[in-house]
Design a protein around this motif. Structure first.
Motif, PDB file in Angstrom:
ATOM      1  N   ASN A 199      -3.383   0.234  10.511  1.00  0.00           N
ATOM      2  CA  ASN A 199      -4.093   0.773   9.341  1.00  0.00           C
ATOM      3  C   ASN A 199      -4.473  -0.445   8.503  1.00  0.00           C
ATOM      4  O   ASN A 199      -3.797  -0.806   7.558  1.00  0.00           O
ATOM      5  CB  ASN A 199      -3.183   1.716   8.552  1.00  0.00           C
ATOM      6  CG  ASN A 199      -3.852   2.194   7.269  1.00  0.00           C
ATOM      7  OD1 ASN A 199      -5.065   2.048   7.105  1.00  0.00           O
ATOM      8  ND2 ASN A 199      -3.062   2.740   6.363  1.00  0.00           N
ATOM      9  N   PRO A 200      -5.557  -1.112   8.905  1.00  0.00           N
ATOM     10  CA  PRO A 200      -5.927  -2.373   8.249  1.00  0.00           C
ATOM     11  C   PRO A 200      -6.671  -2.101   6.940  1.00  0.00           C
ATOM     12  O   PRO A 200      -7.011  -0.949   6.667  1.00  0.00           O
ATOM     13  CB  PRO A 200      -6.869  -2.998   9.268  1.00  0.00           C
ATOM     14  CG  PRO A 200      -7.566  -1.820   9.865  1.00  0.00           C
ATOM     15  CD  PRO A 200      -6.554  -0.705   9.899  1.00  0.00           C
ATOM     16  N   PRO A 201      -6.945  -3.118   6.146  1.00  0.00           N
ATOM     17  CA  PRO A 201      -7.849  -2.896   5.015  1.00  0.00           C
ATOM     18  C   PRO A 201      -9.228  -2.539   5.560  1.00  0.00           C
ATOM     19  O   PRO A 201      -9.679  -3.162   6.524  1.00  0.00           O
ATOM     20  CB  PRO A 201      -7.879  -4.247   4.288  1.00  0.00           C
ATOM     21  CG  PRO A 201      -7.178  -5.220   5.151  1.00  0.00           C
ATOM     22  CD  PRO A 201      -6.482  -4.506   6.250  1.00  0.00           C
ATOM     23  N   TYR A 202      -9.868  -1.532   4.967  1.00  0.00           N
ATOM     24  CA  TYR A 202     -11.194  -1.165   5.476  1.00  0.00           C
ATOM     25  C   TYR A 202     -12.171  -0.694   4.396  1.00  0.00           C
ATOM     26  O   TYR A 202     -13.225  -0.133   4.693  1.00  0.00           O
ATOM     27  CB  TYR A 202     -11.072  -0.115   6.587  1.00  0.00           C
ATOM     28  CG  TYR A 202     -10.298   1.139   6.231  1.00  0.00           C
ATOM     29  CD1 TYR A 202     -10.792   2.057   5.325  1.00  0.00           C
ATOM     30  CD2 TYR A 202      -9.069   1.405   6.834  1.00  0.00           C
ATOM     31  CE1 TYR A 202     -10.095   3.213   5.015  1.00  0.00           C
ATOM     32  CE2 TYR A 202      -8.351   2.556   6.524  1.00  0.00           C
ATOM     33  CZ  TYR A 202      -8.869   3.453   5.617  1.00  0.00           C
ATOM     34  OH  TYR A 202      -8.173   4.599   5.306  1.00  0.00           O
ATOM     35  N   VAL A 203     -11.795  -0.881   3.137  1.00  0.00           N
ATOM     36  CA  VAL A 203     -12.705  -0.495   2.058  1.00  0.00           C
ATOM     37  C   VAL A 203     -13.705  -1.640   1.849  1.00  0.00           C
ATOM     38  O   VAL A 203     -13.335  -2.817   1.941  1.00  0.00           O
ATOM     39  CB  VAL A 203     -11.905  -0.223   0.759  1.00  0.00           C
ATOM     40  CG1 VAL A 203     -12.838   0.176  -0.383  1.00  0.00           C
ATOM     41  CG2 VAL A 203     -10.847   0.864   0.994  1.00  0.00           C
ATOM     42  N   GLU A 258      -3.162  10.988   5.471  1.00  0.00           N
ATOM     43  CA  GLU A 258      -4.098  10.923   6.603  1.00  0.00           C
ATOM     44  C   GLU A 258      -3.632   9.945   7.689  1.00  0.00           C
ATOM     45  O   GLU A 258      -4.026  10.062   8.842  1.00  0.00           O
ATOM     46  CB  GLU A 258      -5.532  10.598   6.153  1.00  0.00           C
ATOM     47  CG  GLU A 258      -5.699   9.363   5.301  1.00  0.00           C
ATOM     48  CD  GLU A 258      -5.672   9.661   3.806  1.00  0.00           C
ATOM     49  OE1 GLU A 258      -5.008  10.650   3.423  1.00  0.00           O
ATOM     50  OE2 GLU A 258      -6.300   8.914   3.025  1.00  0.00           O
ATOM     51  N   ARG A 265      -0.417   7.133   2.936  1.00  0.00           N
ATOM     52  CA  ARG A 265      -1.328   8.262   2.729  1.00  0.00           C
ATOM     53  C   ARG A 265      -1.062   9.295   3.820  1.00  0.00           C
ATOM     54  O   ARG A 265      -0.835   8.927   4.980  1.00  0.00           O
ATOM     55  CB  ARG A 265      -2.792   7.816   2.879  1.00  0.00           C
ATOM     56  CG  ARG A 265      -3.189   6.554   2.156  1.00  0.00           C
ATOM     57  CD  ARG A 265      -3.396   6.825   0.684  1.00  0.00           C
ATOM     58  NE  ARG A 265      -4.329   5.936   0.046  1.00  0.00           N
ATOM     59  CZ  ARG A 265      -4.023   4.818  -0.623  1.00  0.00           C
ATOM     60  NH1 ARG A 265      -2.774   4.398  -0.672  1.00  0.00           N
ATOM     61  NH2 ARG A 265      -4.966   4.111  -1.231  1.00  0.00           N
ATOM     62  N   ALA A 322      -4.677  -5.307   0.878  1.00  0.00           N
ATOM     63  CA  ALA A 322      -4.372  -4.211   1.809  1.00  0.00           C
ATOM     64  C   ALA A 322      -5.503  -3.201   1.868  1.00  0.00           C
ATOM     65  O   ALA A 322      -5.446  -2.256   2.656  1.00  0.00           O
ATOM     66  CB  ALA A 322      -3.084  -3.508   1.382  1.00  0.00           C
ATOM     67  N   LEU A 323      -6.511  -3.387   1.032  1.00  0.00           N
ATOM     68  CA  LEU A 323      -7.561  -2.371   0.909  1.00  0.00           C
ATOM     69  C   LEU A 323      -8.944  -2.862   1.337  1.00  0.00           C
ATOM     70  O   LEU A 323      -9.631  -2.198   2.104  1.00  0.00           O
ATOM     71  CB  LEU A 323      -7.664  -1.908  -0.558  1.00  0.00           C
ATOM     72  CG  LEU A 323      -6.509  -1.071  -1.096  1.00  0.00           C
ATOM     73  CD1 LEU A 323      -6.586  -1.009  -2.619  1.00  0.00           C
ATOM     74  CD2 LEU A 323      -6.559   0.330  -0.512  1.00  0.00           C
ATOM     75  N   LEU A 334       0.836  -1.205   0.000  1.00  0.00           N
ATOM     76  CA  LEU A 334       0.000   0.000   0.000  1.00  0.00           C
ATOM     77  C   LEU A 334       0.871   1.257   0.000  1.00  0.00           C
ATOM     78  O   LEU A 334       1.910   1.308   0.653  1.00  0.00           O
ATOM     79  CB  LEU A 334      -0.887   0.005   1.261  1.00  0.00           C
ATOM     80  CG  LEU A 334      -1.984   1.068   1.289  1.00  0.00           C
ATOM     81  CD1 LEU A 334      -3.189   0.614   0.478  1.00  0.00           C
ATOM     82  CD2 LEU A 334      -2.417   1.379   2.714  1.00  0.00           C
ATOM     83  N   GLU A 373      -6.993   3.081  12.110  1.00  0.00           N
ATOM     84  CA  GLU A 373      -7.468   3.940  11.016  1.00  0.00           C
ATOM     85  C   GLU A 373      -8.666   3.273  10.342  1.00  0.00           C
ATOM     86  O   GLU A 373      -8.770   2.049  10.293  1.00  0.00           O
ATOM     87  CB  GLU A 373      -6.353   4.149   9.984  1.00  0.00           C
ATOM     88  CG  GLU A 373      -6.806   5.046   8.829  1.00  0.00           C
ATOM     89  CD  GLU A 373      -5.707   5.365   7.825  1.00  0.00           C
ATOM     90  OE1 GLU A 373      -4.552   5.596   8.231  1.00  0.00           O
ATOM     91  OE2 GLU A 373      -6.037   5.390   6.616  1.00  0.00           O
ATOM     92  N   ARG A 396     -11.141   9.786  11.206  1.00  0.00           N
ATOM     93  CA  ARG A 396     -10.276   8.920  10.415  1.00  0.00           C
ATOM     94  C   ARG A 396      -9.613   7.842  11.265  1.00  0.00           C
ATOM     95  O   ARG A 396      -9.171   6.807  10.779  1.00  0.00           O
ATOM     96  CB  ARG A 396      -9.230   9.858   9.810  1.00  0.00           C
ATOM     97  CG  ARG A 396      -8.261   9.327   8.879  1.00  0.00           C
ATOM     98  CD  ARG A 396      -8.812   8.496   7.827  1.00  0.00           C
ATOM     99  NE  ARG A 396      -9.333   9.187   6.692  1.00  0.00           N
ATOM    100  CZ  ARG A 396      -9.834   8.537   5.641  1.00  0.00           C
ATOM    101  NH1 ARG A 396      -9.879   7.222   5.612  1.00  0.00           N
ATOM    102  NH2 ARG A 396     -10.310   9.202   4.624  1.00  0.00           N
ATOM    103  N   LEU A 399      -5.767   3.100  -6.518  1.00  0.00           N
ATOM    104  CA  LEU A 399      -6.222   1.871  -5.857  1.00  0.00           C
ATOM    105  C   LEU A 399      -6.220   0.661  -6.802  1.00  0.00           C
ATOM    106  O   LEU A 399      -6.001  -0.467  -6.361  1.00  0.00           O
ATOM    107  CB  LEU A 399      -7.622   2.060  -5.252  1.00  0.00           C
ATOM    108  CG  LEU A 399      -7.667   2.642  -3.837  1.00  0.00           C
ATOM    109  CD1 LEU A 399      -7.157   4.074  -3.804  1.00  0.00           C
ATOM    110  CD2 LEU A 399      -9.071   2.593  -3.271  1.00  0.00           C
TER     111      LEU A 399
HETATM  112  N1  GLN Z   1      -7.181   5.177   2.704  1.00  0.00           N
HETATM  113  C1  GLN Z   1      -7.165   4.209   1.649  1.00  0.00           C
HETATM  114  C2  GLN Z   1      -8.121   4.633   0.559  1.00  0.00           C
HETATM  115  O1  GLN Z   1      -9.304   4.613   0.731  1.00  0.00           O
HETATM  116  C3  GLN Z   1      -7.487   2.825   2.126  1.00  0.00           C
HETATM  117  C4  GLN Z   1      -6.406   2.293   2.966  1.00  0.00           C
HETATM  118  C5  GLN Z   1      -6.823   1.113   3.758  1.00  0.00           C
HETATM  119  O2  GLN Z   1      -7.738   0.379   3.412  1.00  0.00           O
HETATM  120  N2  GLN Z   1      -6.150   0.907   4.809  1.00  0.00           N
HETATM  121  O3  GLN Z   1      -7.642   5.032  -0.463  1.00  0.00           O
END
Ligand code: GLN
Length: 288
Positions: free
Chosen positions: A185-189, A94, A92, A208-209, A89, A239, A271, A201
């Motif tokens: 900062n785990p995957p969180y999408v 943030e 970022r 990772a996303l 990844l 995050e 965030r 992306l």
């Molecule tokens: N902040 C990222 C994005 O939405 C996602 C990173 C994450 O999943 N840790 O572009």
């Protein structure tokens, strides 16, 4: 094949007809190994033929959308340069909020045992190791991806950070370890989020996303398994996406954490959410 002009100024002009000007400058500085000031002040300086060919190839790759960070092989985070590439990844800005919030919460404390879950290129573990200095007793960082860990190990070496990197799935393999500060900062999408098919992306590892239908699967998994790993008074900071703060606070609270809250990024978006194991150590054992 386009014949790339060989002076910096001409090369820049040629690239700007095809890609964004800021991107063109970044790629040209990378190839010519020069600063932005040199680029502006000495446009007559010549590129070598191999440099010109490399530049042309990078502009072509940018044209199909490849992220600048992958093309130049680096991205800055918390004022340090981290090596990145396909398979990890891209840092970022943030995520710097997470570092600041973490440092604020452990201010004045010593002998900190730090854990970074899903470290990727190592930015959180390495930044915390360097910012905490002698106050960090140990920094452990975990990732499931051997490829990501390759970047993390390289970055720690280049930046002089002492971090114990381990390949593994979240907290599996850390039996018996306790920590005073856990960051992630785990995957969180969300799996179906159309953003996954747009911009940078598209080129980043989906592992990772994306994290389940609401993007919360991994955060739940982490919160569920944290209990035995938190020392009394330990802070946990995670995050998450722009619309997940309330959900993540609920997940942290149901994992038995106290002082649960969220912090905004520079754009005013909640965030990072956090919580703390009570000083007396009670009720930190995870319930779903
Ligand atoms: N902040 C990222 C994005 O939405 C996602 C990173 C994450 O999943 N840790 O572009």
């Amino acid at each position: 094949m386009t014949e790339v002009p060989l002076s910096l100024g001409q090369a820049l002009g040629w690239a700007r007809e095809q890609i964004d000007g800021v991107d063109a400058r970044a790629l040209l500085c990378h190839v010519a190994e020069c600063s932005h000031a040199t680029l502006s002040g000495f446009p007559e300086r010549m590129l070598t033929h191999p440099q010109a060919r490399t530049f042309e190839r990078l502009v072509e790759r940018r044209l199909i959308g490849e992220p600048i960070a992958y093309l130049v092989g680096a991205r800055e985070f918390y004022s340090r340069r981290f090596r990145v590439g396909a398979g990890v990844l891209i840092p970022r800005p943030e995520t710097e909020v997470l570092v600041e919030e973490a440092l604020r919460r452990v201010a004045g404390r010593e002998q900190l045992r730090v854990l970074d879950l899903g470290t990727g290129s190592g930015i959180l573990a390495i930044t915390l190791a360097l910012e905490l200095g002698a106050r960090a007793e140990s920094v452990v960082a975990v990732d499931r991806s051997a490829e990501a860990l390759g970047y993390a190990v390289w970055n720690a070496g280049a930046l002089g950070a002492r971090v114990d990197f381990r390949e593994g799935d979240w907290l599996a393999g850390l039996e018996g370890y306790q920590f005073d500060l856990v960051v992630s900062n785990p995957p969180y999408v969300a799996d179906g989020d159309p953003h996954l098919a747009r911009g940078d992306l598209r080129f980043e590892p989906v592992s990772a996303l994306a994290s389940g239908p609401a993007g919360l699967d991994d955060i739940r998994l982490i919160a569920r398994s944290l209990g035995p790993h938190l020392a009394a008074g330990a802070w946990v900071l995670i995050e998450h996406g722009w619309d997940q703060a309330a959900d993540v606070r609920a997940i942290l609270a149901s994992a038995g954490l106290a002082q649960v809250g969220s912090a905004d990024d520079l754009a005013g978006i909640s965030r990072v959410s956090f919580g703390r194991r009570r000083i007396d150590g009670t009720s930190a054992i995870a319930v779903d």
